[in-house]
Design a protein around this motif. Structure first.
Motif, PDB file in Angstrom:
ATOM      1  N   ASP A 193       0.822  -1.207   0.000  1.00  0.00           N
ATOM      2  CA  ASP A 193       0.000   0.000   0.000  1.00  0.00           C
ATOM      3  C   ASP A 193       0.865   1.270   0.000  1.00  0.00           C
ATOM      4  O   ASP A 193       0.360   2.364  -0.211  1.00  0.00           O
ATOM      5  CB  ASP A 193      -0.940   0.001   1.214  1.00  0.00           C
ATOM      6  CG  ASP A 193      -2.231   0.763   0.942  1.00  0.00           C
ATOM      7  OD1 ASP A 193      -2.579   0.913  -0.248  1.00  0.00           O
ATOM      8  OD2 ASP A 193      -2.871   1.208   1.900  1.00  0.00           O
ATOM      9  N   ASP A 194       2.169   1.117   0.238  1.00  0.00           N
ATOM     10  CA  ASP A 194       3.083   2.256   0.193  1.00  0.00           C
ATOM     11  C   ASP A 194       3.608   2.511  -1.221  1.00  0.00           C
ATOM     12  O   ASP A 194       4.584   3.253  -1.415  1.00  0.00           O
ATOM     13  CB  ASP A 194       4.260   2.021   1.160  1.00  0.00           C
ATOM     14  CG  ASP A 194       3.814   2.136   2.614  1.00  0.00           C
ATOM     15  OD1 ASP A 194       2.903   2.938   2.883  1.00  0.00           O
ATOM     16  OD2 ASP A 194       4.359   1.422   3.463  1.00  0.00           O
ATOM     17  N   PHE A 195       2.980   1.857  -2.191  1.00  0.00           N
ATOM     18  CA  PHE A 195       3.341   2.020  -3.604  1.00  0.00           C
ATOM     19  C   PHE A 195       2.070   2.296  -4.406  1.00  0.00           C
ATOM     20  O   PHE A 195       0.965   2.156  -3.885  1.00  0.00           O
ATOM     21  CB  PHE A 195       4.007   0.746  -4.133  1.00  0.00           C
ATOM     22  CG  PHE A 195       5.317   0.444  -3.471  1.00  0.00           C
ATOM     23  CD1 PHE A 195       6.516   0.849  -4.045  1.00  0.00           C
ATOM     24  CD2 PHE A 195       5.373  -0.239  -2.257  1.00  0.00           C
ATOM     25  CE1 PHE A 195       7.731   0.600  -3.421  1.00  0.00           C
ATOM     26  CE2 PHE A 195       6.587  -0.498  -1.617  1.00  0.00           C
ATOM     27  CZ  PHE A 195       7.767  -0.077  -2.215  1.00  0.00           C
ATOM     28  N   THR A 196       2.243   2.669  -5.668  1.00  0.00           N
ATOM     29  CA  THR A 196       1.108   2.750  -6.592  1.00  0.00           C
ATOM     30  C   THR A 196       1.089   1.440  -7.372  1.00  0.00           C
ATOM     31  O   THR A 196       2.085   1.097  -8.027  1.00  0.00           O
ATOM     32  CB  THR A 196       1.295   3.927  -7.586  1.00  0.00           C
ATOM     33  OG1 THR A 196       1.351   5.147  -6.849  1.00  0.00           O
ATOM     34  CG2 THR A 196       0.149   3.988  -8.577  1.00  0.00           C
ATOM     35  N   ALA A 256      -6.374  -1.635  -9.371  1.00  0.00           N
ATOM     36  CA  ALA A 256      -7.097  -1.820  -8.097  1.00  0.00           C
ATOM     37  C   ALA A 256      -7.017  -3.263  -7.617  1.00  0.00           C
ATOM     38  O   ALA A 256      -6.788  -3.538  -6.426  1.00  0.00           O
ATOM     39  CB  ALA A 256      -8.556  -1.396  -8.262  1.00  0.00           C
ATOM     40  N   GLU A 257      -7.175  -4.210  -8.555  1.00  0.00           N
ATOM     41  CA  GLU A 257      -7.122  -5.645  -8.194  1.00  0.00           C
ATOM     42  C   GLU A 257      -5.725  -6.022  -7.685  1.00  0.00           C
ATOM     43  O   GLU A 257      -5.584  -6.790  -6.737  1.00  0.00           O
ATOM     44  CB  GLU A 257      -7.467  -6.504  -9.414  1.00  0.00           C
ATOM     45  CG  GLU A 257      -8.920  -6.423  -9.824  1.00  0.00           C
ATOM     46  CD  GLU A 257      -9.172  -6.931 -11.244  1.00  0.00           C
ATOM     47  OE1 GLU A 257     -10.346  -7.181 -11.559  1.00  0.00           O
ATOM     48  OE2 GLU A 257      -8.217  -7.061 -12.042  1.00  0.00           O
ATOM     49  N   TYR A 258      -4.701  -5.467  -8.339  1.00  0.00           N
ATOM     50  CA  TYR A 258      -3.335  -5.806  -7.950  1.00  0.00           C
ATOM     51  C   TYR A 258      -3.011  -5.254  -6.557  1.00  0.00           C
ATOM     52  O   TYR A 258      -2.363  -5.905  -5.745  1.00  0.00           O
ATOM     53  CB  TYR A 258      -2.330  -5.305  -8.995  1.00  0.00           C
ATOM     54  CG  TYR A 258      -0.901  -5.699  -8.701  1.00  0.00           C
ATOM     55  CD1 TYR A 258      -0.584  -7.001  -8.305  1.00  0.00           C
ATOM     56  CD2 TYR A 258       0.132  -4.774  -8.810  1.00  0.00           C
ATOM     57  CE1 TYR A 258       0.728  -7.364  -8.021  1.00  0.00           C
ATOM     58  CE2 TYR A 258       1.443  -5.135  -8.530  1.00  0.00           C
ATOM     59  CZ  TYR A 258       1.741  -6.425  -8.136  1.00  0.00           C
ATOM     60  OH  TYR A 258       3.038  -6.783  -7.851  1.00  0.00           O
ATOM     61  N   ARG A 259      -3.520  -4.054  -6.264  1.00  0.00           N
ATOM     62  CA  ARG A 259      -3.314  -3.488  -4.927  1.00  0.00           C
ATOM     63  C   ARG A 259      -3.957  -4.392  -3.872  1.00  0.00           C
ATOM     64  O   ARG A 259      -3.360  -4.708  -2.839  1.00  0.00           O
ATOM     65  CB  ARG A 259      -3.931  -2.075  -4.849  1.00  0.00           C
ATOM     66  CG  ARG A 259      -3.673  -1.389  -3.541  1.00  0.00           C
ATOM     67  CD  ARG A 259      -4.908  -0.660  -3.009  1.00  0.00           C
ATOM     68  NE  ARG A 259      -4.751  -0.440  -1.572  1.00  0.00           N
ATOM     69  CZ  ARG A 259      -5.392  -1.122  -0.642  1.00  0.00           C
ATOM     70  NH1 ARG A 259      -6.243  -2.079  -0.956  1.00  0.00           N
ATOM     71  NH2 ARG A 259      -5.193  -0.876   0.637  1.00  0.00           N
ATOM     72  N   ASP A 260      -5.181  -4.847  -4.133  1.00  0.00           N
ATOM     73  CA  ASP A 260      -5.885  -5.734  -3.198  1.00  0.00           C
ATOM     74  C   ASP A 260      -5.125  -7.048  -3.010  1.00  0.00           C
ATOM     75  O   ASP A 260      -5.050  -7.589  -1.905  1.00  0.00           O
ATOM     76  CB  ASP A 260      -7.303  -6.033  -3.705  1.00  0.00           C
ATOM     77  CG  ASP A 260      -8.216  -4.802  -3.619  1.00  0.00           C
ATOM     78  OD1 ASP A 260      -7.816  -3.813  -2.957  1.00  0.00           O
ATOM     79  OD2 ASP A 260      -9.306  -4.831  -4.214  1.00  0.00           O
ATOM     80  N   GLN A 261      -4.579  -7.554  -4.124  1.00  0.00           N
ATOM     81  CA  GLN A 261      -3.829  -8.815  -4.083  1.00  0.00           C
ATOM     82  C   GLN A 261      -2.575  -8.670  -3.215  1.00  0.00           C
ATOM     83  O   GLN A 261      -2.267  -9.554  -2.399  1.00  0.00           O
ATOM     84  CB  GLN A 261      -3.446  -9.158  -5.524  1.00  0.00           C
ATOM     85  CG  GLN A 261      -2.851 -10.526  -5.723  1.00  0.00           C
ATOM     86  CD  GLN A 261      -2.417 -10.667  -7.182  1.00  0.00           C
ATOM     87  OE1 GLN A 261      -3.205 -10.470  -8.099  1.00  0.00           O
ATOM     88  NE2 GLN A 261      -1.165 -10.985  -7.399  1.00  0.00           N
ATOM     89  N   LEU A 262      -1.864  -7.554  -3.376  1.00  0.00           N
ATOM     90  CA  LEU A 262      -0.659  -7.324  -2.572  1.00  0.00           C
ATOM     91  C   LEU A 262      -0.992  -7.248  -1.079  1.00  0.00           C
ATOM     92  O   LEU A 262      -0.252  -7.769  -0.246  1.00  0.00           O
ATOM     93  CB  LEU A 262       0.038  -6.022  -3.011  1.00  0.00           C
ATOM     94  CG  LEU A 262       0.850  -6.103  -4.298  1.00  0.00           C
ATOM     95  CD1 LEU A 262       1.295  -4.702  -4.732  1.00  0.00           C
ATOM     96  CD2 LEU A 262       2.062  -7.017  -4.142  1.00  0.00           C
ATOM     97  N   MET A 263      -2.122  -6.624  -0.753  1.00  0.00           N
ATOM     98  CA  MET A 263      -2.507  -6.503   0.655  1.00  0.00           C
ATOM     99  C   MET A 263      -2.956  -7.852   1.225  1.00  0.00           C
ATOM    100  O   MET A 263      -2.669  -8.172   2.378  1.00  0.00           O
ATOM    101  CB  MET A 263      -3.602  -5.447   0.814  1.00  0.00           C
ATOM    102  CG  MET A 263      -3.117  -4.033   0.482  1.00  0.00           C
ATOM    103  SD  MET A 263      -1.519  -3.610   1.237  1.00  0.00           S
ATOM    104  CE  MET A 263      -2.017  -3.498   2.947  1.00  0.00           C
ATOM    105  N   ALA A 264      -3.647  -8.650   0.402  1.00  0.00           N
ATOM    106  CA  ALA A 264      -4.055 -10.002   0.840  1.00  0.00           C
ATOM    107  C   ALA A 264      -2.811 -10.866   1.064  1.00  0.00           C
ATOM    108  O   ALA A 264      -2.717 -11.599   2.055  1.00  0.00           O
ATOM    109  CB  ALA A 264      -4.968 -10.640  -0.203  1.00  0.00           C
TER     110      ALA A 264
END
Length: 301
Positions: A95-98, A282-290
């Motif tokens: 989340d500290d990245f785009t 958006a999906e990739y951000r969610d995946q990284l957080m999961a």
């Protein structure tokens, strides 16, 4: 008067790769850079910054200007595993990245020696249940994705393996299984393709959340066998520093989706044993957080 902004992109773009030239992530990033250059009409250069289990290059991405001219090859080892182990990193998680877009996952596999008594993964697991901690599986490094995947599988299935990390990486782990030093090996599918083709190794299982029963000769073991279990994957994508303007992200996201349909790029991914998963920003951000949450759970964080 409001100055008209120069259309993006108007100069060269760099993709920072946190691995050495010739590593699988590097080859993938170079092909990606070539295709991105064609789509955006500017030169896209690859800048290798290896070391620290991918964290050195990832820190470099983190510290770059969020103007769309520095991108990064995002890998969930430095983004989702290392922050749990290394409190000194300047970033905490993905989340500290785009996030720009997800590429896919290199699933973990389990293979045994071609002369092994075990013909199926079910037989192999049954043997491990009968002799807890005695059946050995080599991995290419302590705490790597494959190691954590096996730990996660142990929790889900109630078996206990003897996981043996090799500091020399996946190639050394593969040789140890061929030489009967260990009972099995867990690496990316591409790392054992040649040995399976020659009969030196036998493919047993691939850890993947997939509706398919078989992938590349491996029996798929995933959430259909262990409901609710989101198997940890070795995942890659494209990131940028946090704060890239939304209009630039939209341009890069659209280019990413187009690259993910490119036959030449798909060929590179398949050759490297990827399960292709073209996630948008958006999906990739969610995946990284999961991933960050799931790895944290296995690491007991």
């Amino acid at each position: 008067a409001v100055l008209a902004q120069t259309a993006y992109p108007s100069k060269d773009i760099a993709i920072i790769v946190p691995y050495s030239p010739g590593a699988s992530g590097d080859l993938l990033a170079r092909q990606y850079a070539e295709l991105l250059s064609k789509k955006l009409g500017v030169t896209v250069v690859v800048d290798n910054a290896p070391g620290g289990s991918g964290t050195i290059g990832t820190v470099k991405i983190f510290g770059s200007a969020p103007d769309g001219y520095t991108l990064g090859y995002g890998h969930n080892s430095p983004l989702a595993i290392q922050p749990h182990k290394n409190a000194g990193l300047p970033y905490k998680n993905g989340d500290d990245f785009t996030a720009i877009g997800g590429i896919g996952h290199q699933a973990g596999t389990v293979s045994v020696n071609g002369a092994s008594e075990w013909q199926t993964f079910a037989e192999f697991v049954a043997a491990a249940k009968a002799k807890p901690g005695e059946i050995s599986i080599a991995v290419g490094g302590a705490g790597n994705v494959k190691d954590l995947q096996l730990q996660q599988f142990q929790k889900a299935s109630g078996v206990e393996f003897n996981i043996v990390p090799f500091a020399g990486g996946g190639a050394e782990a593969v040789v140890s299984a061929m030489g009967n030093i260990v009972d099995a090996v867990s690496v990316n599918p591409s790392s054992v393709a040649g040995q399976i083709a020659s009969g030196d190794l036998r493919p047993l299982a691939i850890f993947a959340n997939s509706t398919e029963d078989m992938i590349d000769g491996f029996k798929v073991v995933g959430d259909k066998d262990y409901p609710g279990m989101q198997f940890l994957q070795d995942s890659s994508g494209i990131i940028a520093p946090k704060g890239v303007p939304a209009d630039i992200v939209a341009i890069l996201d659209a280019a990413h989706q187009s690259i993910m349909q490119d036959p030449a790029f798909i060929e590179v991914l398949k050759r490297d044993g990827y399960i292709i998963d073209p996630a948008n920003a958006a999906e990739y951000r969610d995946q990284l957080m999961a991933d960050f949450a799931n790895f944290g759970e296995v690491l007991g964080k």
